[in-house]
Structures are given as structure tokens and as C-alpha cells.
Design an enzyme around this catalytic site. Structure first.
Site, PDB file in Angstrom:
ATOM      1  CG  ASP B 195       7.033   3.471   1.978  1.00  0.00           C
ATOM      2  OD1 ASP B 195       5.941   2.887   1.825  1.00  0.00           O
ATOM      3  OD2 ASP B 195       8.121   2.886   1.952  1.00  0.00           O
ATOM      4  CG  HIS B 196       1.061   3.562   0.051  1.00  0.00           C
ATOM      5  ND1 HIS B 196       1.742   3.484  -1.132  1.00  0.00           N
ATOM      6  CD2 HIS B 196       0.463   2.378   0.226  1.00  0.00           C
ATOM      7  CE1 HIS B 196       1.554   2.287  -1.648  1.00  0.00           C
ATOM      8  NE2 HIS B 196       0.787   1.591  -0.850  1.00  0.00           N
ATOM      9  CG  HIS B 258       6.198  -0.129  -0.341  1.00  0.00           C
ATOM     10  ND1 HIS B 258       6.046   1.199  -0.087  1.00  0.00           N
ATOM     11  CD2 HIS B 258       5.612  -0.343  -1.544  1.00  0.00           C
ATOM     12  CE1 HIS B 258       5.397   1.764  -1.089  1.00  0.00           C
ATOM     13  NE2 HIS B 258       5.124   0.848  -1.980  1.00  0.00           N
TER      14      HIS B 258
END
Lengths: 332, 506
Positions: B195-196, B258
């Protein structure tokens, strides 16, 4: 130059400075003062004022501090003067937002014994004091310990001390009492990291006992302090792994301004096990067996070196071991 | 002899990085070109990778190693952020780039891959460590994992890890199914769900800010925090991803992963240690504490939106339904706002407002923590005198932290004004921050899963989101309900107004 300075007056001037900065920042933004330490810089009066100022300005965003720059004049008459100003920067939105205080003190050598009593009340309470001594002459003044006693860390550059062997002896004698840092050691961090990374690889770690010789080359006619540090650090590392190595120093042509040009780790028959060498510009080439890689070494400006040292607030045991070893090697 | 590297210096050196090979499935795709290779090159530039580090790219496109290297060189030059390109560093790095064309449905690909990895291991001393990165369509995750498992690819003396990108399923059931399939070939500890957002410096800094400082944690609860707003706004539309986005929507695409991860980081309890599972346990516990809405509560506590056409800056901007590949009557939410409550002692009664949308006025992601007003308003005057204390954690575009508080306006009288104390990563630390992919790729190579999502976290957030999605699926919305370039539907403002709150306009 006035003959005395009163810390109370300086503190008062600083308070006025903040009032005037606050007026400039009138509106919705205001001005904020940031401080994480007191940074005392001891320099010669002839030292490049602009270069020091630029280095401090570059350091401020990451290490906001009350900077006290003391410029020394070789003079027997007791004389001190001071002025205060602020270093400000605009984090974003192009507003003047964050400022740090800077105090500039001009002092004669003879007034060094008086300086501790000036700096002590000027240091920011509850925060560390770092002393960056840019002048070997000042460092060697008899009263210098009075000033360095205030600091939790003293940063020097043995490269400026003249004969490396003598400089290393000098620092080695002090290190038990002072938390020292030496730029000649700081300059080696990226080199050391490249070597350490070679042995992160298990296949290369298994090759470690094959190393029997370390060759360190440099451009100057005799080994630099950095060359002694590097040799001492490598010997210490190999000793920890139970490997005895011999050290060869050699002078070869190379780019000016670099303390080391190349490090070779060789086996019993002279075969190369690993090497790290400058190639061109800021690049280093790392050779491990058949594998070659390149890395860009960042420029070793005073800012970069000081920034690294300010990130290590306490004692550095790896440096202290290397200093002891380097002093021994330089004597042998 | 000790097997430890005797040259480490943790005070001065960066984290220790083991040798490994990285296999990228989907090596010809956008993510590889835009994010992965630039991040890997940058790590090499920063001397963070082992000298023998290798990348083996796989996709259907026939290409030689050299052609792959050329293409990746062009991509790195084009997509490298805030960083110089050094031809010599690239040349050395490119020696470790390899390519294999292949069809992921072909079992022969995996035995060939295993053989190629063994060659690379012998030549570059990668120690048998392999990181598989699935930069492909999510529908290909299971076939690839099965192929790797069936052929025992990379099962030797080293470690194996697999990184997958979101979406991790499209609902709870499919997320469990995906996980079950992955677990046939990989242990959960070997699965890295990226999950950047969690790789952003500010998101990591939330942990430092909360648990490294003693002064904020006492305020971090229902007694002092009035509410929390988490905003992820994009100014762009679906940018050619209309067909995909039509099936996903903002709730699934952003809030399920996110934003709920960010919320978990903000609201979690302190972990006992900073070990990966310790931190992830706390995040997971928080996600499980989010109150699941009953069907009759959903429309009161959520808002779905879809942008319509608008004229912005002299340009006609299409509505979502006018985007290529989108059905003219699509019920997709391009905007989602939700009110969550956390059922634990720390947060009981504190609303967490999460919103995410496309075609909003600007690209910004931030968390705003609004504190309660002073218990007694002794300074009378305009509303500025009662402006709330706000702590803003900005995730993008300028990562940083701001604290807003009131200060006396100089002069006679007691007029207050809000002032801001700002900390900005870009300018406060003289050097560039690593990109999220640099951080996360390095973490995966090192084996630090702190910032990766674990299956129980995925399931917990699907549990919460499914309850909303089911009601939304059964509702016919009057879309479009906000014009492109605005801050979303009016209903979202009304949702906050019901509790006396107002969306912050970042």
C-alpha cells in the site's frame, strides 16, 4: 573592537531581534524560532566568513541551532566584541517563517579564558552544545579546554593539523575525556559503507578469511589521516572475524582533494578479492570477483560532513576504536 | 569465524540490505516503468543495493535482455523524480537486468524461470533470495502464485517473498479467496501486500510523531480530539482507466485500503515494540474496532458522488459518464465520503470522516485532527477567536506537519489570530525524501513488513466497506451530483453539518 562583552546584553539584543523579526512577519504568518542545540564555531578571524555563514545556513533547516561563531585573532591584548543576527528560511509558501539566532563574537587569543564565561550563559538551556573547531591553532591554545568543556561534542578536522601522525596522537590522547569527531574520519563513511556492503553478501562474507592484505592508495606523498583511519578500521574488522591482515600504503596519482584513491583487499597470492576505487568525478567503482558496480560519492563539503556529525549526538565507539588503531599505525 | 559482517556501523550506515534477485511479472507495464525501475535505480544510485542485485523482468512481449535494458533506461530517465541520472551508475546497474518473455498461463514459463534464476544466482551471488513482484492485473495473481508454487520456483536455501498490489479482492469473500490461493504457494509471512500510502514519509512519521514524543499522546483520545478528517483528493479524472474504475469506484479503490490504513495508523494503540508484527497487530486491532454500519445507518453516514462535466480554466472537462469506456448510466462512485466510529475506549464517539474523490479542485492528501475548543471561551470576539486547534499531517503533495493554534494579535485589546507551526519534509531536511516505492521495495528486500498490509487487516477493512457497498449497490443514485473541479456533493457537507462540523478545504 570593544574590550568586553556582556552576555546579558547579547541576550537582550536577541530578544530585540525577535521583536523586529516578528514585526517583519506581521500578518497571518508570524515568525517561529527553532532550536535543537547550541552550535559553537571556533574559527580564525581570517577564515572565510561567507563560507562559514553559508554552511551554517545550510545546516539550520535540519539542525536548527543557536549558532555562536567565535572568530579568533592572534593577539595578546584581551579584546572581545559581539553582534547578533538571525538566519531565516522559508519552508514553503514563500513566507518567512522559521528563524535561528546567530551570535558572532570576535576575540583575541588572550581573551579565550574569558570566553567560557560568555558562552555558558548564551547556550540554550536543556539542549546539547556542539563545538566545531576549524582552527588547529585555536585548538592548541592552552585555554581551549575551558571552552571545549562546555560542549558535549567537539568536531575537528585533523586534515588541517599538518602531520597526520602527530595529529592522530594528539586526538587519541584527548578522546578518553572528550566526545570527539574528526572530519578525516567522516570523509570515509561512504567508502566504509561500500566495503561493509560487499560483506553483507553471504558469498562474499565467506571469502573474508581469504583476505590477507589491505592496500590503501592516496595522492599525497605520505599516508593521510584518512588512510590511517581506513587501515585501522579494516584491520579491526578483520580481527573481529579472526583474520590477520597486513597493510600496505602506497602513493599514486589521483584526483586532488581526495584523501584516499583506492582500497584493495587481496588474497595470499595477491589475487583481488574486492576493491573500491575512484574512477572519475564523484564515482567509485566497486569490484567483487567478476561483478562491477558503480556508486556516486556525494561531495564532501563542510556542510555534508558537519551534517553527518550533528546527527550523532553522543560518542561514536567505532570512531574511537579506529582513532586508537590509527594512532598506533601512524607510530609504527 | 563469526558469520556476522564485522564492518557494520549502525550509527552511520543505512540499513543492511541482503543480496537478492527480484522477479517482476508485468515488466512491460506502466507500474514497472513509472515506479519500480526508477525506484530501484535510485536505490542503486544511493548505494543501497547489493552489487549483485538482479532484476528479471517477465511479460508476454518478446524482447532480449539488451532491449529490456534499453527500454528501462528510457523509463528511468523519464520518470526519475528529483534525482539526477548517472550514465555510469546505470551501466553497472543494467548489467543486473534480465528479461524473459512468457505467458503466465504456460507451466513451462515457471520451470524456465527457475532455471534462469539459478543461472543468475550463480553469476551474481544472489544467495537464492528471490522477491517476486506481481505488477500485473489482479486476475493474474493466483495463476502466477500457483505456477510458482507448482514449479517450486526459488525454493532453495534463500528466502522467497511475493509482493502484490491492490486491489486485494473486490469484497470480503474474494479477498479471502485470493488469500487462500496465495497461501497454497506462500506462507502469509512471505506475502507482502503493498500500500504505497504507507511508504510515504509522513505516514511513517505519524508513528514517530505519536510514539516518539511524550506530549501528543496524552491528547490523542476522545477527551481532547473533536473529530478527524482524512482527505485524499485528486484533480484528475480516470485518465483512461474508466473501464477498470467503473467496476471499482472510490470506496473500494481508496477508502477500503489507503485511507483505512492511514486511519488505522492515526488511531491505533501504541505497539509494545517496533517489530513488524507488533505494529501490524495494533493496526489490525484498530481496523477491527471500526463500527460496522447497519444497513439503515449507511445513507446517513456515507455519501457517494460522481462528477459531471464542467468548464475549468478555459477547458471543457468531461463528466465521468462521458469518459472513454464508461457506460452512460454508470452508477460508479468517483467520490466517497464516510463517517466512521471506532468502538474502543480511546475513540468512542469521535467521528472519523474519510473522503476521496476524483476531479476535485486540487491533488492533496492530508489528515486533519481537530481538537476540542477550550472549555470556556473567555476571549469574546469574532469567530477567529474561537478557531479550533488543528494538527494537519500532509501526505502529498508537500509532506509535512502543521499545528495551528491561537496567538494574541499584537496591540491593545485581546484579539486572537491563528498561527501555524509548520514542519516540511522537503525543506526541513535538506535532501530529498525517498519515494514510497523506494522505501517499500527496500523494506521487502530487508524483510521488514511493518508498512505492508496483512491479510487480517485486509479482511477487517473489507468487513467495514462491504456493509456500505451492499447498500450502495442496492441504491439508485442521482448521478452526477458534483461538478468537476468542486469539493464534492453537497450531501457530503450536510453529513458533517449534522454533527456541527465542516470539511476543511485543504
Amino acid at each position: 573592537m570593544g574590550s568586553t562583552i556582556a552576555p546579558d546584553r547579547i541576550l537582550h539584543e536577541m530578544a530585540d531581534l525577535w521583536v523586529s523579526l516578528g514585526k517583519q512577519g506581521e500578518g497571518e504568518t508570524g515568525v517561529l524560532r527553532a532550536c535543537s542545540m547550541t552550535l559553537v564555531v571556533a574559527a580564525e578571524e581570517s577564515d572565510d566568513e561567507q563560507a562559514i555563514g553559508e554552511t551554517l545556513a545550510a545546516l539550520m533547516p535540519e539542525h536548527p541551532s543557536r549558532a555562536i561563531v567565535i572568530r579568533f585573532r592572534a593577539e595578546d591584548r584581551r579584546a572581545l566584541s559581539a553582534r547578533v543576527f538571525a538566519q531565516c528560511w522559508m519552508p514553503f509558501g514563500h513566507r518567512q517563517q522559521i528563524c535561528c539566532e546567530q551570535i558572532e563574537v570576535t576575540a583575541s587569543d588572550a581573551s579565550l579564558p574569558d570566553l567560557a564565561a560568555v558562552v555558558l550563559p548564551l547556550k540554550v538551556p536543556d539542549l546539547p552544545v556542539v563545538l566545531w573547531c576549524r582552527s588547529p591553532r585555536v585548538f592548541r591554545l592552552a585555554a581551549f579546554p575551558l571552552l571545549s568543556a562546555i560542549a558535549q561534542k567537539v568536531v575537528l578536522d585533523s586534515n588541517a593539523f599538518g602531520a597526520p601522525a602527530a595529529a592522530l596522537q594528539e586526538l587519541s590522547a584527548l578522546v578518553a575525556a572528550e566526545s570527539l569527531a574528526d572530519f578525516s574520519w567522516t570523509r570515509l563513511t561512504r567508502w566504509r559503507e561500500l566495503i561493509a556492503q560487499i560483506f553483507e553478501n553471504k558469498a562474499q562474507l565467506a571469502n573474508l578469511p581469504r583476505v590477507s592484505e589491505i592496500a590503501i592508495t592516496y595522492s599525497s606523498p605520505t599516508p593521510t589521516a584518512s588512510a590511517y583511519y581506513m587501515a585501522a578500521w579494516l584491520v579491526d574488522g578483520f580481527q573481529k572475524a579472526g583474520v590477520a591482515v597486513r597493510v600496505n600504503f602506497a602513493s599514486t596519482p589521483g584526483p586532488a582533494g581526495r584523501q584516499i584513491n583506492r582500497i584493495d583487499l587481496r588474497g595470499q597470492n595477491g589475487e583481488s578479492i574486492a576493491s573500491v576505487g575512484l574512477v572519475e568525478g564523484q564515482a567509485a567503482e566497486i569490484r567483487v570477483g567478476e561483478l562491477t558496480s558503480r556508486a556516486v560519492l556525494p561531495p564532501l563539503t563542510d556542510y555534508a560532513l558537519m551534517r553527518e556529525e550533528l546527527s550523532i549526538p553522543g560518542r561514536d565507539p567505532v570512531f574511537e576504536r579506529a582513532l586508537a588503531g590509527a594512532a598506533r599505525l601512524a607510530l609504527s | 569465524m563469526s558469520l556476522e559482517n564485522p564492518f557494520q556501523d549502525p550509527l552511520r550506515f543505512e540499513r543492511r540490505v541482503p543480496e537478492c534477485a527480484m522477479v517482476i511479472f508485468g515488466a512491460h507495464g506502466d507500474l514497472t516503468k513509472r515506479k519500480l525501475l526508477p525506484a530501484l535505480y535510485r536505490l542503486a544510485y544511493e548505494r543501497r543495493l547489493d552489487a549483485g542485485f538482479a532484476v528479471l523482468g517477465i511479460s508476454r512481449t518478446p524482447m532480449s535482455d539488451d532491449q529490456f535494458r534499453e527500454k528501462m533506461c528510457d523509463s528511468v530517465k523519464q520518470f526519475l523524480e528529483d534525482s539526477p541520472f548517472d550514465a555510469d551508475v546505470w551501466t553497472a546497474f543494467a548489467q543486473g537486468l534480465f528479461y524473459m518473455p512468457g505467458d503466465i498461463d504456460d507451466p513451462g514459463l515457471y520451470s524456465a524461470l527457475d532455471a534462469r534464476l539459478k543461472e543468475i544466482e550463480a553469476a551474481r551471488h544472489t544467495g537464492g533470495n528471490v522477491l517476486f513482484y506481481l505488477s500485473t492485473q489482479p486476475s493474474q495473481y493466483v495463476p502466477i502464485a500457483q505456477g510458482l508454487g507448482a514449479a517450486n520456483v526459488g525454493k532453495s536455501q534463500g528466502w522467497r517473498r511475493i509482493v502484490i498490489e491492490k486491489p486485494f479482492g473486490h469484497d470480503l469473500a474474494s479477498a479471502r479467496e485470493l488469500s487462500d490461493q496465495l497461501h497454497k504457494a506462500f506462507e502469509e509471512s512471505e506475502v507482502y501486500r503493498i500500500d504505497h500510502y504507507l511508504g510515504k514519509e509522513t505516514v511513517q512519521n505519524i508513528l514517530a510523531f505519536r510514539f516518539g514524543n511524550g506530549i501528543f499522546e496524552p491528547l490523542w483520545n476522545r477527551r481532547y480530539v473533536n473529530h478527524v478528517q482524512i482527505t485524499a483528493a485528486e484533480s484528475i479524472g480516470v485518465e483512461g482507466r474508466g473501464a477498470y474504475y467503473q467496476e471499482a469506484g472510490s470506496l473500494r479503490d481508496m477508502i477500503q485500503n489507503h485511507l483505512s490504513q492511514v486511519m488505522a495508523t492515526i488511531a491505533m494503540e501504541p505497539s509494545a515494540t517496533f517489530r513488524p508484527n507488533s505494529v501490524r497487530d495494533e493496526r489490525s486491532k484498530l481496523l477491527r474496532s471500526i463500527r460496522i454500519m447497519r444497513p439503515e445507518e449507511v445513507l446517513q453516514n456515507t455519501v457517494a458522488g460522481q462528477y459531471g462535466p464542467a468548464h475549468i480554466g478555459g477547458e471543457d472537462v468531461p463528466g465521468f459518464r462521458q469518459e472513454p469506456g464508461v457506460k452512460p448510466d454508470a452508477q460508479t462512485n468517483t467520490y466517497a465520503a464516510v463517517t466512521f466510529f471506532v468502538d474502543n475506549w480511546r475513540w468512542a464517539g469521535v467521528p472519523f470522516y474519510l473522503r476521496s474523490g476524483k476531479r476535485l479542485p486540487k491533488r492533496v492528501t492530508e489528515i486533519a485532527i481537530q481538537f476540542n475548543a477550550a472549555p470556556l471561551a473567555i476571549f469574546h470576539g469574532d469567530e477567529v477567536n474561537t478557531a479550533p486547534n488543528l494538527l494537519i499531517l500532509r501526505i502529498q503533495p508537500e509532506e509535512g506537519i502543521s499545528l495551528k493554534f491561537l496567538s494574541k494579535r499584537p496591540g491593545s485589546g485581546m484579539q486572537l489570530r491563528p498561527v501555524s507551526m509548520d514542519f516540511n519534509y522537503g525543506s526541513s531536511f535538506g535532501e530529498r525524501s525517498p519515494t514510497a516505492y523506494e522505501t517499500l521495495l527496500l523494506d521487502a528486500i530487508i524483510g521488514d513488513a511493518t508498512l505492508y498490509t496483512r491479510q487480517d487487516m485486509v479482511e477487517a477493512s473489507w468487513n467495514v466497506v462491504d456493509a456500505i457497498q451492499h447498500v450502495w449497490d442496492a441504491t439508485k443514485f442521482e448521478f452526477p451530483n458534483y461538478a468537476a473541479g468542486t469539493w464534492g456533493p453537497k450531501a457530503a457537507d450536510e453529513m458533517l453539518a449534522r454533527r456541527g462540523h465542516v470539511w476543511r478545504q485543504p
